[in-house]
Design an enzyme around this catalytic site. Structure first.
Site, PDB file in Angstrom:
ATOM      1  N   TYR A  94       0.816  -1.221   0.000  1.00  0.00           N
ATOM      2  CA  TYR A  94       0.000   0.000   0.000  1.00  0.00           C
ATOM      3  C   TYR A  94       0.853   1.277   0.000  1.00  0.00           C
ATOM      4  CZ  TYR A  94      -3.551  -3.392   1.540  1.00  0.00           C
ATOM      5  OH  TYR A  94      -4.367  -4.485   1.667  1.00  0.00           O
ATOM      6  N   LYS A 101       1.410  -6.547   5.997  1.00  0.00           N
ATOM      7  CA  LYS A 101       1.537  -7.773   5.200  1.00  0.00           C
ATOM      8  C   LYS A 101       2.864  -7.826   4.434  1.00  0.00           C
ATOM      9  CE  LYS A 101      -3.400  -7.145   4.553  1.00  0.00           C
ATOM     10  NZ  LYS A 101      -3.633  -5.720   4.294  1.00  0.00           N
ATOM     11  N   SER A 145      -3.317 -14.283   4.276  1.00  0.00           N
ATOM     12  CA  SER A 145      -4.397 -13.622   3.543  1.00  0.00           C
ATOM     13  C   SER A 145      -4.541 -14.301   2.190  1.00  0.00           C
ATOM     14  CB  SER A 145      -4.046 -12.140   3.360  1.00  0.00           C
ATOM     15  OG  SER A 145      -5.060 -11.483   2.667  1.00  0.00           O
ATOM     16  N   SER A 204     -15.467  -5.290   1.986  1.00  0.00           N
ATOM     17  CA  SER A 204     -16.813  -5.610   2.485  1.00  0.00           C
ATOM     18  C   SER A 204     -17.921  -5.034   1.621  1.00  0.00           C
ATOM     19  CB  SER A 204     -16.987  -5.056   3.900  1.00  0.00           C
ATOM     20  OG  SER A 204     -16.113  -5.704   4.782  1.00  0.00           O
ATOM     21  N   PHE A 205     -17.605  -3.998   0.842  1.00  0.00           N
ATOM     22  CA  PHE A 205     -18.637  -3.384   0.000  1.00  0.00           C
ATOM     23  C   PHE A 205     -18.614  -3.950  -1.415  1.00  0.00           C
ATOM     24  CE2 PHE A 205     -17.603   0.359   2.965  1.00  0.00           C
ATOM     25  CZ  PHE A 205     -18.451  -0.140   3.944  1.00  0.00           C
ATOM     26  N   LYS A 259     -12.451   0.943   4.285  1.00  0.00           N
ATOM     27  CA  LYS A 259     -11.626   2.127   4.011  1.00  0.00           C
ATOM     28  C   LYS A 259     -12.532   3.268   3.559  1.00  0.00           C
ATOM     29  CE  LYS A 259     -10.022   4.781   0.605  1.00  0.00           C
ATOM     30  NZ  LYS A 259     -10.816   5.322  -0.512  1.00  0.00           N
ATOM     31  N   SER A 260     -12.298   4.450   4.099  1.00  0.00           N
ATOM     32  CA  SER A 260     -12.985   5.627   3.569  1.00  0.00           C
ATOM     33  C   SER A 260     -12.089   6.834   3.733  1.00  0.00           C
ATOM     34  CB  SER A 260     -14.310   5.869   4.290  1.00  0.00           C
ATOM     35  OG  SER A 260     -14.896   7.042   3.766  1.00  0.00           O
ATOM     36  N   ASN A 261     -12.207   7.767   2.791  1.00  0.00           N
ATOM     37  CA  ASN A 261     -11.475   9.022   2.918  1.00  0.00           C
ATOM     38  C   ASN A 261     -12.383  10.116   3.474  1.00  0.00           C
ATOM     39  OD1 ASN A 261      -8.945   8.160   2.007  1.00  0.00           O
ATOM     40  ND2 ASN A 261      -9.574   8.340  -0.134  1.00  0.00           N
ATOM     41  N   ARG A 321     -18.283   9.002   6.616  1.00  0.00           N
ATOM     42  CA  ARG A 321     -18.369   7.558   6.351  1.00  0.00           C
ATOM     43  C   ARG A 321     -17.488   6.758   7.317  1.00  0.00           C
ATOM     44  NH1 ARG A 321     -19.110   9.678   1.081  1.00  0.00           N
ATOM     45  NH2 ARG A 321     -16.923   9.551   0.471  1.00  0.00           N
ATOM     46  N   GLN A 350     -19.642   6.298  10.354  1.00  0.00           N
ATOM     47  CA  GLN A 350     -20.648   5.252  10.069  1.00  0.00           C
ATOM     48  C   GLN A 350     -20.030   3.868  10.171  1.00  0.00           C
ATOM     49  OE1 GLN A 350     -22.273   5.146   6.113  1.00  0.00           O
ATOM     50  NE2 GLN A 350     -22.796   7.326   6.189  1.00  0.00           N
TER      51      GLN A 350
HETATM   52  P1  NAP Z   1     -14.028  -1.307   0.947  1.00  0.00           P
HETATM   53  O1  NAP Z   1     -13.700  -0.858   2.299  1.00  0.00           O
HETATM   54  O2  NAP Z   1     -14.982  -2.436   0.752  1.00  0.00           O
HETATM   55  O3  NAP Z   1     -14.609  -0.120   0.075  1.00  0.00           O
HETATM   56  C1  NAP Z   1     -14.017   1.132  -0.050  1.00  0.00           C
HETATM   57  C2  NAP Z   1     -14.883   1.953  -0.979  1.00  0.00           C
HETATM   58  O4  NAP Z   1     -16.171   2.169  -0.408  1.00  0.00           O
HETATM   59  C3  NAP Z   1     -14.310   3.306  -1.256  1.00  0.00           C
HETATM   60  O5  NAP Z   1     -14.678   3.647  -2.586  1.00  0.00           O
HETATM   61  C4  NAP Z   1     -15.026   4.216  -0.256  1.00  0.00           C
HETATM   62  O6  NAP Z   1     -15.112   5.516  -0.773  1.00  0.00           O
HETATM   63  C5  NAP Z   1     -16.385   3.565  -0.212  1.00  0.00           C
HETATM   64  N1  NAP Z   1     -17.006   3.687   1.115  1.00  0.00           N
HETATM   65  C6  NAP Z   1     -16.412   3.509   2.319  1.00  0.00           C
HETATM   66  N2  NAP Z   1     -17.304   3.664   3.306  1.00  0.00           N
HETATM   67  C7  NAP Z   1     -18.496   3.943   2.734  1.00  0.00           C
HETATM   68  C8  NAP Z   1     -19.787   4.193   3.246  1.00  0.00           C
HETATM   69  N3  NAP Z   1     -20.042   4.180   4.562  1.00  0.00           N
HETATM   70  N4  NAP Z   1     -20.787   4.452   2.358  1.00  0.00           N
HETATM   71  C9  NAP Z   1     -20.544   4.478   1.022  1.00  0.00           C
HETATM   72  N5  NAP Z   1     -19.331   4.237   0.480  1.00  0.00           N
HETATM   73  C10 NAP Z   1     -18.309   3.966   1.328  1.00  0.00           C
HETATM   74  O7  NAP Z   1     -12.761  -1.696   0.108  1.00  0.00           O
HETATM   75  P2  NAP Z   1     -11.262  -2.060   0.219  1.00  0.00           P
HETATM   76  O8  NAP Z   1     -10.446  -0.845   0.428  1.00  0.00           O
HETATM   77  O9  NAP Z   1     -10.996  -2.903  -0.966  1.00  0.00           O
HETATM   78  O10 NAP Z   1     -11.155  -3.006   1.485  1.00  0.00           O
HETATM   79  C11 NAP Z   1     -10.918  -2.523   2.780  1.00  0.00           C
HETATM   80  C12 NAP Z   1      -9.496  -2.795   3.236  1.00  0.00           C
HETATM   81  O11 NAP Z   1      -9.217  -4.190   3.152  1.00  0.00           O
HETATM   82  C13 NAP Z   1      -8.393  -2.178   2.372  1.00  0.00           C
HETATM   83  O12 NAP Z   1      -8.229  -0.801   2.601  1.00  0.00           O
HETATM   84  C14 NAP Z   1      -7.208  -3.008   2.781  1.00  0.00           C
HETATM   85  O13 NAP Z   1      -6.705  -2.580   4.039  1.00  0.00           O
HETATM   86  C15 NAP Z   1      -7.844  -4.391   2.906  1.00  0.00           C
HETATM   87  N6  NAP Z   1      -7.672  -5.204   1.677  1.00  0.00           N
HETATM   88  C16 NAP Z   1      -6.865  -6.313   1.753  1.00  0.00           C
HETATM   89  C17 NAP Z   1      -6.652  -7.073   0.618  1.00  0.00           C
HETATM   90  C18 NAP Z   1      -5.790  -8.300   0.725  1.00  0.00           C
HETATM   91  O14 NAP Z   1      -5.376  -8.845  -0.329  1.00  0.00           O
HETATM   92  N7  NAP Z   1      -5.508  -8.786   1.907  1.00  0.00           N
HETATM   93  C19 NAP Z   1      -7.239  -6.725  -0.605  1.00  0.00           C
HETATM   94  C20 NAP Z   1      -8.066  -5.614  -0.653  1.00  0.00           C
HETATM   95  C21 NAP Z   1      -8.290  -4.847   0.503  1.00  0.00           C
HETATM   96  P3  NAP Z   1     -14.635   6.796   0.106  1.00  0.00           P
HETATM   97  O15 NAP Z   1     -13.195   6.585   0.467  1.00  0.00           O
HETATM   98  O16 NAP Z   1     -14.867   7.928  -0.810  1.00  0.00           O
HETATM   99  O17 NAP Z   1     -15.532   6.810   1.310  1.00  0.00           O
END
Ligand code: NAP
Length: 330
Positions: A53, A82, A171, A221-222, A279-281, A285, A288
Site C-alpha cells: 500500500y 503484510k 491472507s 466488504s462493500f 476504508k474511507s477518505n 463515512r 458510520q
Molecule cells: P471497501 O472498504 O470495501 O470499500 C471502499 C470503498 O467504499 C471506497 O470507494 C469508499 O469511498 C467507499 N465507502 C467507504 N465507506 C463507505 C460508506 N459508509 N458508504 C458508502 N461508500 C463507502 O474496500 P477495500 O479498500 O478494498 O477493502 C478494505 C481494506 O481491506 C483495504 O483498505 C485493505 O486494508 C484491505 N484489503 C486487503 C486485501 C488483501 O489482499 N488482503 C485486498 C483488498 C483490501 P470513500 O473513500 O470515498 O468513502
C-alpha cells in the site's frame, strides 16, 4: 475516548484484535498521516496496512503523533501489515519484517500476514515499482519463485521469536493450504484475511477457519465498490454487476434499522464474528463504518443477504493479470 465501543476478538496467539478497523489500501501517501491521526480521534484503533500500500511510514507517523498528543497509548493500537509476494524467501521475510516494522516506528507489529499464497522473484525493495505483480513497469510478465509456503511461514515464526510481530497469519489462502500450514506451524495461524461480501460468501472456508480457531477479517466488504476506481483489468468485473449498496435487501434493511447500506453490509459480517476493515477518505463515512456492532439483524435477514452470493471475486490475479494469470483461487 471514542463514544463508539468496538468489541475485540481474541486471537489464537492470546492477543486481542479490535473487530472493526481502518483499511489503508489506496489511502494516498501524502494524506495518510493526517487520515490515520483523524481516524484515531474518531475512535479507530485497528489499522490494516501492507508493504504493497506504500503508506506504512506515513500511517505510522499519524499513530505516533496521536500517541505523543495523548489520544491513545501504543497498547491500545493494533497494526496489521503484510509481507509482499517478492519477499517469501527466509532471508527476505526477516529483512522485510524489520524494514516494515521500522517504517511504522511503533516498536512491534501486532499482526503480520502473508499477503498472498504465491512467491514471486525477489526485487530489491529500493527499485520495486508498484503494483508489484509484474517484473517491470511495462507489465511484461509475472515471475514466480520456487519458495514453498512452509519456508515463508517458518520465517514469519522467527519474526515472532525476534519480537518484531506478536501474531502471524495469512491472507487470500483457501482451506487446503490452511490445513497444510497447520501441519508444521509452531505458532498458530491467528488470522485469515479474505475478500468477503455478499457476492462472495465462501461459507465453507469460514466454517473451516472457525473450527480451527483462526480469526477471519473480511476485506472489500462493500464488494465491487472499491474496484470501480481501478484500471480496466481490475474493474471490469465490478462494473458488470450492480452495487451492493443498491440491492433491494440491503436497502430495505438499512431503512428498517435506520442505518446506511454500508452499515448493514458491515453488520452482516460482524454479527457472524468476522472482523471488518472498511476504508474511507470521508469523515462522515468513517464514523458510520465504526458504528457497526450496536444493532442486530435477524438470522433470516442475514440469510437473505447471504443469498446474494454468486461466487464473484473481484481481487483475482487469475483475472486481472491478463498476460500471465495466477489462478490461485482455482
Ligand atoms: P471497501 O472498504 O470495501 O470499500 C471502499 C470503498 O467504499 C471506497 O470507494 C469508499 O469511498 C467507499 N465507502 C467507504 N465507506 C463507505 C460508506 N459508509 N458508504 C458508502 N461508500 C463507502 O474496500 P477495500 O479498500 O478494498 O477493502 C478494505 C481494506 O481491506 C483495504 O483498505 C485493505 O486494508 C484491505 N484489503 C486487503 C486485501 C488483501 O489482499 N488482503 C485486498 C483488498 C483490501 P470513500 O473513500 O470515498 O468513502
Amino acid at each position: 475516548m471514542s463514544a463508539i465501543s468496538v468489541p475485540k476478538i481474541r486471537l489464537a496467539s492470546g492477543f486481542d484484535m479490535p473487530q472493526v478497523g481502518f483499511g489503508l489500501w489506496k489511502v494516498p501517501r501524502d494524506t495518510a498521516a493526517d487520515t490515520v491521526y483523524n481516524a484515531i480521534k474518531l475512535g479507530y484503533r485497528l489499522f490494516d496496512g501492507a508493504y504493497d500500500y506504500q503508506n506504512e511510514k506515513e500511517a505510522g507517523e499519524g499513530i505516533r503523533r496521536a500517541i505523543a498528543d495523548g489520544l491513545v497509548t501504543r497498547e491500545e493500537i493494533f497494526i496489521t501489515t503484510k509481507l509482499w509476494n517478492n519477499y517469501h524467501r527466509r532471508e527476505h521475510v526477516l529483512e522485510m519484517a524489520k524494514k516494515q516494522n521500522e517504517s511504522w516506528g511503533l516498536g512491534y507489529i501486532d499482526l503480520y500476514l502473508m499477503h498472498f499464497p504465491v512467491a514471486q522473484k525477489y526485487i530489491d525493495p529500493s527499485v520495486l515499482e508498484f503494483p508489484a505483480w509484474w517484473v517491470d513497469a511495462e507489465r511484461s510478465a509475472v515471475a514466480l519463485d520456487k519458495v514453498p509456503i512452509s519456508e515463508t511461514w517458518k520465517a514469519m515464526e522467527e519474526v515472532v521469536d525476534l519480537g518484531i510481530a506478536r501474531s502471524i497469519g495469512v491472507s487470500n489462502f483457501q482451506a487446503q493450504l490452511l490445513y497444510d500450514v497447520q501441519s508444521y506451524a509452531r505458532y498458530p495461524i491467528s488470522a485469515l484475511q479474505i475478500e468477503h461480501h455478499p457476492y462472495l460468501v465462501q461459507p465453507q472456508l469460514i466454517l473451516m477457519a472457525k473450527e480451527n480457531g483462526i480469526a477471519i477479517t473480511a476485506y472489500s466488504s462493500f464488494g465491487p465498490q472499491s474496484f470501480l476506481e481501478l484500471p480496466e483489468d481490475f474493474s471490469s468485473k465490478a462494473k458488470a454487476i450492480g452495487p451492493l449498496f443498491e440491492s433491494d435487501v440491503v436497502k430495505s434493511l438499512a431503512e428498517k434499522y435506520s442505518k446506511t447500506p454500508a452499515q448493514v453490509l458491515l453488520r452482516w459480517a460482524t454479527q457472524r464474528g468476522i472482523a471488518v476493515i472498511p476504508k474511507s477518505n470521508s469523515k462522515e463515512r468513517l464514523l458510520q463504518n465504526l458504528d457497526v456492532t450496536s444493532f442486530d439483524l435477524e438470522d433470516a435477514e442475514i440469510a437473505c443477504i447471504s443469498a446474494l452470493d454468486c461466487d464473484l471475486r473481484f481481487n483475482d490475479p487469475g483475472h486481472y493479470l491478463v498476460t500471465s494469470p495466477l489462478r490461485i483461487f482455482a
